[in-house]
Design a protein around this motif. Structure first.
Motif, PDB file in Angstrom:
ATOM      1  N   GLN A 136      -2.410   6.107   3.747  1.00  0.00           N
ATOM      2  CA  GLN A 136      -1.692   4.859   3.499  1.00  0.00           C
ATOM      3  C   GLN A 136      -0.765   5.042   2.300  1.00  0.00           C
ATOM      4  O   GLN A 136      -1.006   5.905   1.450  1.00  0.00           O
ATOM      5  CB  GLN A 136      -2.666   3.703   3.271  1.00  0.00           C
ATOM      6  CG  GLN A 136      -3.366   3.254   4.552  1.00  0.00           C
ATOM      7  CD  GLN A 136      -4.102   1.957   4.385  1.00  0.00           C
ATOM      8  OE1 GLN A 136      -5.096   1.889   3.689  1.00  0.00           O
ATOM      9  NE2 GLN A 136      -3.615   0.912   5.044  1.00  0.00           N
ATOM     10  N   SER A 165       0.135  -0.857   9.526  1.00  0.00           N
ATOM     11  CA  SER A 165      -1.192  -0.317   9.238  1.00  0.00           C
ATOM     12  C   SER A 165      -1.169   0.764   8.162  1.00  0.00           C
ATOM     13  O   SER A 165      -2.192   1.020   7.521  1.00  0.00           O
ATOM     14  CB  SER A 165      -1.827   0.237  10.510  1.00  0.00           C
ATOM     15  OG  SER A 165      -1.119   1.360  10.986  1.00  0.00           O
ATOM     16  N   LEU A 166      -0.029   1.401   7.949  1.00  0.00           N
ATOM     17  CA  LEU A 166       0.077   2.477   6.950  1.00  0.00           C
ATOM     18  C   LEU A 166       0.430   1.967   5.560  1.00  0.00           C
ATOM     19  O   LEU A 166       0.287   2.697   4.578  1.00  0.00           O
ATOM     20  CB  LEU A 166       1.144   3.498   7.379  1.00  0.00           C
ATOM     21  CG  LEU A 166       0.933   4.232   8.693  1.00  0.00           C
ATOM     22  CD1 LEU A 166       2.060   5.239   8.910  1.00  0.00           C
ATOM     23  CD2 LEU A 166      -0.411   4.931   8.715  1.00  0.00           C
ATOM     24  N   ASN A 168       0.084  -0.164   2.184  1.00  0.00           N
ATOM     25  CA  ASN A 168      -0.893  -0.846   1.342  1.00  0.00           C
ATOM     26  C   ASN A 168      -0.453  -2.272   1.046  1.00  0.00           C
ATOM     27  O   ASN A 168       0.751  -2.587   1.059  1.00  0.00           O
ATOM     28  CB  ASN A 168      -1.075  -0.097   0.021  1.00  0.00           C
ATOM     29  CG  ASN A 168      -1.857   1.197   0.195  1.00  0.00           C
ATOM     30  OD1 ASN A 168      -2.774   1.271   1.003  1.00  0.00           O
ATOM     31  ND2 ASN A 168      -1.492   2.215  -0.568  1.00  0.00           N
TER      32      ASN A 168
END
Length: 220
Positions: A136, A165-166, A168
């Motif tokens: 991430q 989703s990657l 933060n």
């Protein structure tokens, strides 16, 4: 250094190569600065470095210094990486993804990216990398062009959802786009609609005439 001096009057080409992905790649002295160009547009340094520097300023240099991991999709000659390292003094990990091995060779030979200790360059397709990485990131920079064309996958839901989703929480996406025709403008307006709810998005039109920047912050 005569080429550098002459370049204040006229651009001086010092290297030219054909590439599977970019067709023509040229390294040129221009106004005392080495730049990397494709056939029809600037790939690194010159106007492109100014464009991405503005995007980083919108996010905030002090904020970026406190990030831990940055992903750069589309390295080219590495001008945004040089801004991160030399100007912002970013000390965290930078991962650069570049599909074109010829460009990586040029970036190392002429722009010395292989001398940056906190940088890892991976020769891979950005779409494939985003699908398989487990890491991430606090900042994802997207700067992917094939000459003046942008791949369609950058604007598709599946790719965008993977970026979600990657990233933060409190992280940013900096996305550099090119707007030349009306279809490009409408494409970008549609892209904007894909970020709502947990995101704060800003558009910066007509940066260096034909570029439009997005800064996208993940709120939760």
């Amino acid at each position: 250094m005569l080429s550098k001096l002459f370049s204040y009057f006229l651009p001086v080409n010092i290297y030219k190569k054909t590439s599977t992905y970019s067709k023509t790649l040229e390294v040129t002295w221009n106004n005392g600065e080495l730049v990397l160009d494709s056939k029809n547009t600037n790939y690194s340094y010159g106007s492109l470095q100014r464009i991405l520097r503005k995007g980083l300023k919108y996010i905030g240099f002090e904020r970026i210094r406190n990030f831990e991991n940055i992903l750069v999709l589309g390295v080219a000659g590495g001008s945004v990486i040089k801004t991160l390292v030399d100007e912002i003094k970013f000390k965290g990990q930078i991962t650069g993804i570049e599909i074109d091995a010829a460009i990586i060779e040029i970036a190392n030979d002429y722009f010395k990216l292989d001398q940056i200790p906190n940088l890892e360059i991976i020769n891979d397709d950005a779409f494939e990398f985003v699908l398989k990485t487990k890491h991430q990131y606090d900042l994802i920079i997207i700067d992917i062009f094939q000459d003046t064309t942008m791949p369609n996958f950058l604007f598709e839901d599946f790719f965008i959802n993977r970026l979600h989703s990657l990233l933060n929480v409190n992280g940013f996406i900096l996305f550099n786009t090119m707007v030349i025709v009306e279809k490009d403008r409408l494409r970008n307006l549609d892209y904007r609609k894909k970020f709502s709810g947990n995101y704060s998005l800003r558009m910066y039109p007509k940066v260096e005439e034909h570029n439009e920047l997005f800064t996208i912050k993940k709120l939760a």
